[in-house]
Design a protein around this motif. Sequence first.
Motif, PDB file in Angstrom:
ATOM      1  N   UNK A 149      -3.491   8.837  -7.132  1.00 43.94           N
ATOM      2  CA  UNK A 149      -3.350   7.436  -7.553  1.00 43.94           C
ATOM      3  C   UNK A 149      -2.683   7.339  -8.927  1.00 43.94           C
ATOM      4  N   UNK A 150      -2.924   8.319  -9.760  1.00 43.25           N
ATOM      5  CA  UNK A 150      -2.286   8.333 -11.079  1.00 43.25           C
ATOM      6  C   UNK A 150      -0.786   8.565 -10.925  1.00 43.25           C
ATOM      7  N   UNK A 151      -0.408   9.453 -10.003  1.00 40.30           N
ATOM      8  CA  UNK A 151       1.015   9.747  -9.796  1.00 40.30           C
ATOM      9  C   UNK A 151       1.780   8.537  -9.276  1.00 40.30           C
ATOM     10  N   UNK A 152       1.176   7.771  -8.389  1.00 38.30           N
ATOM     11  CA  UNK A 152       1.913   6.651  -7.800  1.00 38.30           C
ATOM     12  C   UNK A 152       2.034   5.467  -8.752  1.00 38.30           C
ATOM     13  N   UNK A 153       1.359   5.527  -9.902  1.00 37.91           N
ATOM     14  CA  UNK A 153       1.508   4.463 -10.899  1.00 37.91           C
ATOM     15  C   UNK A 153       2.932   4.405 -11.436  1.00 37.91           C
ATOM     16  N   UNK A 154       3.642   5.505 -11.337  1.00 40.42           N
ATOM     17  CA  UNK A 154       5.026   5.563 -11.819  1.00 40.42           C
ATOM     18  C   UNK A 154       5.984   4.833 -10.883  1.00 40.42           C
ATOM     19  N   UNK A 155       5.516   4.440  -9.699  1.00 41.46           N
ATOM     20  CA  UNK A 155       6.365   3.788  -8.711  1.00 41.46           C
ATOM     21  C   UNK A 155       6.314   2.265  -8.826  1.00 41.46           C
ATOM     22  N   UNK A 156       7.412   1.635  -8.488  1.00 37.21           N
ATOM     23  CA  UNK A 156       7.444   0.177  -8.430  1.00 37.21           C
ATOM     24  C   UNK A 156       6.731  -0.273  -7.154  1.00 37.21           C
ATOM     25  N   UNK A 157       6.364  -1.562  -7.062  1.00 38.37           N
ATOM     26  CA  UNK A 157       5.729  -2.060  -5.838  1.00 38.37           C
ATOM     27  C   UNK A 157       6.564  -1.773  -4.586  1.00 38.37           C
ATOM     28  N   UNK A 158       7.884  -1.931  -4.678  1.00 35.49           N
ATOM     29  CA  UNK A 158       8.745  -1.661  -3.531  1.00 35.49           C
ATOM     30  C   UNK A 158       8.719  -0.181  -3.161  1.00 35.49           C
TER      31      UNK A 158
END
Length: 217
Positions: A149-158
């Motif tokens: 979950x910490x890693x995916x924080x770097x991603x935009x909503x899209x």
Amino acid sequence: MIRVLLADDETMIRAGVAAILATDPEIEVVAEAGDGAEAVALARAHRPDVALLDIRMPKMDGLAAAAELRNAMPEVAVIMLTTFDEDAYVSQALSQGASGFMLKAADPRELIIGVKAAADGAAYLSPRIAQRVITQLNGGRLERVAPARERIKALTPRERAVLALIGKGESNHDIAKQLHISEGTVKGHVSTILIRLEAKNRVQAAITAYEAGLVAD
């Protein structure tokens, strides 16, 4: 037309796989190799869309060849095609950047499905292999939830939406259709996602999506 490189040290196996692929008019076997080193050389010459590699081959095994192709020609999707389904082989294949792992004993139709999925940018695992991977992921999944979950924080909503669909095994074409965007845009998102997650391929990205809770069980 999907251009395929086939590598196996057994001539009869190569002939059988080539015959199966020839039944689909959208697939063409452009080169055949008898060992891993030859497979890499032929891939450089023919630039296939998909490379089907046996794991146990002389001179250079399929795992080493997959790593070479990943470094030199990342645009080539690699599927490991083998008699062996030991966990160590599956783990090594995926860590080397393979887009899929299939068993020679599988239904011939599965081979065609896997090749088309890999060519379209999706990951593909034989059902028997996929079930084992999911079982392994479930064991100790709680320990990996927070980091994922910490890693995916770097991603935009899209990008998260695209990652969720990657986690479901969707191809670029299907993702584009569901999100109402072009396939070119999807490819751009996928490239960014892999970079930000430090994932070698879509399989690793899909595992992150699963661990982060973007994909329902």
